[in-house]
Design an enzyme around this catalytic site. Structure first.
Site, PDB file in Angstrom:
ATOM      1  CG  ASN A  13      -1.779   1.335   1.324  1.00 34.19           C
ATOM      2  OD1 ASN A  13      -1.672   2.168   0.506  1.00 34.19           O
ATOM      3  ND2 ASN A  13      -2.393   1.244   2.590  1.00 34.19           N
ATOM      4  CE  LYS A  15      -0.238   3.098   5.008  1.00 34.06           C
ATOM      5  NZ  LYS A  15      -0.147   3.301   6.140  1.00 34.06           N
ATOM      6  CG  HIS A  99      -6.011   1.733   5.171  1.00 30.04           C
ATOM      7  ND1 HIS A  99      -5.305   2.690   6.239  1.00 30.04           N
ATOM      8  CD2 HIS A  99      -4.815   0.827   5.194  1.00 30.04           C
ATOM      9  CE1 HIS A  99      -4.148   2.425   6.373  1.00 30.04           C
ATOM     10  NE2 HIS A  99      -3.747   1.270   5.717  1.00 30.04           N
ATOM     11  CD  GLU A 101      -3.120   5.324   6.576  1.00 32.59           C
ATOM     12  OE1 GLU A 101      -3.034   5.496   5.446  1.00 32.59           O
ATOM     13  OE2 GLU A 101      -2.191   4.869   7.416  1.00 32.59           O
ATOM     14  CD  GLU A 170      -3.334  -2.708   7.178  1.00 24.36           C
ATOM     15  OE1 GLU A 170      -2.226  -2.874   6.826  1.00 24.36           O
ATOM     16  OE2 GLU A 170      -4.191  -1.670   6.961  1.00 24.36           O
ATOM     17  N   GLY A 176       2.438   2.496  10.848  1.00 26.79           N
ATOM     18  CA  GLY A 176       3.276   3.528  10.578  1.00 26.79           C
ATOM     19  C   GLY A 176       4.245   3.712  12.026  1.00 26.79           C
ATOM     20  CB  SER A 215       5.338  -1.777  11.832  1.00 27.84           C
ATOM     21  OG  SER A 215       5.028  -0.618  12.277  1.00 27.84           O
TER      22      SER A 215
HETATM   23  P1  13P Z   1       3.146   0.548   7.628  1.00 27.58           P
HETATM   24  O1  13P Z   1       3.677  -0.778   6.982  1.00 27.58           O
HETATM   25  O2  13P Z   1       3.703   1.530   7.094  1.00 27.58           O
HETATM   26  O3  13P Z   1       3.035   0.450   9.279  1.00 27.58           O
HETATM   27  O4  13P Z   1       1.378   0.567   7.309  1.00 27.58           O
HETATM   28  C1  13P Z   1       0.662  -0.475   7.212  1.00 27.58           C
HETATM   29  C2  13P Z   1      -0.483  -0.279   6.481  1.00 27.58           C
HETATM   30  O5  13P Z   1      -1.374   0.721   6.689  1.00 27.58           O
HETATM   31  C3  13P Z   1      -0.788  -0.837   5.109  1.00 27.58           C
HETATM   32  O6  13P Z   1      -1.913  -0.822   4.639  1.00 27.58           O
END
Ligand code: 13P
Length: 254
Positions: A13, A15, A99, A101, A170, A176, A215
Site C-alpha cells: 500500500n 498510500k 483502510h 486511515e 491491521e 506506521g 509495520s
Molecule cells: P506500515 O507498514 O507503514 O505500518 O503501514 C501499514 C499499512 O497501513 C498498510 O495498509
C-alpha cells in the site's frame, strides 16, 4: 480444519506517495528483485494518478494492481470519485477498502466499506477489506469484539470466496508506528476472524487469505508469516523500496 492451502499474498500500500516516474522506477526494481520468486501473489497499490502507467509497466508480469479506494457507484454525479468500473478499465485487479486511515480521516463506515467491496466484486475486482482495533480498544480488552464486528458489518452483501475476497487485519496502533503486533497476538485475531467466517459461510473460510498489516518489515515478516492463519502481509512503509519489499515477498514464498 481443512487441508486447503492458501497461496500467500504480499500487497504494497503505497498510500499518498510516489510520482508516476517514481512509481515506474519502483515497479521495475521490484520486478527484477522478485523475478525468481514463486508461490506468492504480489500486489502493488500506487496512487490513482499512477495506476495507468503502472498497469502498462506490469504487463507480462503476474503482479496484481490495487487501487487504494473507490466509490461504490459505477458512474454518475460524484465529483472527484473513482469507480470500480474505471478501476477495472485502467487495469486494476484489486482495491483496498476500509483502510483505517480512511475510516479515521475520511469517515468511512463498515456499511460503506461493504458497499464498495460488493461493487468491486461486481466489476471483477478483488477487494482487500481492512479492519483492526485502536490502541484504546486493545487496552480495554475489546480487540476481538471490535474486529469481528467490523468483519461482519463490512462483509454484508459481499461474496465470500477465496478468489473474490482478501481480508487484512491491521491493528491501528501498529500502522506506521514501528510497533508490530506479536506474532502470537496477531494469530489469535486471524484465527478468530477465520472462525467467524467459517461460522457464517462454512468451509470456504479456509480459502480466504487473511493478511496482517502494521509495520511489517524484512526483520519481522518471517515470524508473522509462519503463523498458521496469517496468509500474507499488507505493507505500507516497507513497500516503497524494492530492497525492503522484496525480502518480505521472499519470506512469504517460504
Ligand atoms: P506500515 O507498514 O507503514 O505500518 O503501514 C501499514 C499499512 O497501513 C498498510 O495498509
Amino acid at each position: 480444519m481443512s487441508d486447503v492451502t492458501r497461496t500467500p499474498v504480499v500487497a504494497g500500500n503505497w498510500k499518498l506517495n510516489q510520482t508516476i516516474d517514481e512509481s515506474l522506477t519502483l515497479v521495475r526494481q521490484l520486478r527484477e528483485a522478485i523475478s525468481g520468486v514463486d508461490g506468492v501473489e504480489v500486489i502493488v497499490g500506487p496512487v490513482a494518478t499512477a495506476l495507468h502507467a503502472v498497469a502498462g509497466e506490469l504487463k507480462g508480469s503476474n503482479i496484481g494492481l490495487a487501487a487504494q479506494n473507490t466509490h461504490h457507484e459505477a458512474s454518475g454525479a460524484f465529483t472527484g470519485e473513482l469507480s470500480p468500473l474505471l478501476l477495472a478499465d485502467v487495469g486494476c485487479t484489486h482495491c483496498i477498502v476500509g483502510h483505517s486511515e480512511r475510516r479515521q480521516l475520511f469517515g468511512e463506515t463498515d456499511a460503506g466499506v461493504g458497499r464498495k467491496a460488493a461493487a468491486l466484486q461486481a466489476h471483477g475486482l478483488v477487494p482487500i477489506v481492512c479492519l483492526g482495533e485502536t490502541l484504546e480498544q486493545r487496552e480495554a480488552g475489546e480487540t476481538l469484539g471490535v474486529c469481528l464486528g467490523q468483519l461482519d458489518a463490512s462483509l454484508d452483501g459481499v461474496a465470500v470466496a477465496g478468489d473474490r475476497l482478501i481480508v487484512a487485519y491491521e491493528p491501528v496502533w501498529a500502522i506506521g508506528t514501528g510497533k508490530t503486533a506479536k506474532a502470537s497476538d496477531a494469530q489469535e485475531v486471524h484465527a478468530a476472524l477465520r472462525a467467524r467466517l467459517r461460522e457464517a459461510h462454512g468451509e470456504v473460510a479456509d480459502s480466504i487469505r487473511i493478511l496482517y498489516g502494521g509495520s511489517v518489515k524484512p526483520a519481522n515478516a518471517a515470524e508473522l508469516l509462519a503463523e498458521v492463519d496469517i496468509d500474507g502481509a499488507l505493507v505500507g512503509g516497507a513497500s516503497l523500496k524494492a530492497e525492503t519489499f522484496a525480502p518480505i515477498v521472499e519470506a512469504a514464498a517460504g
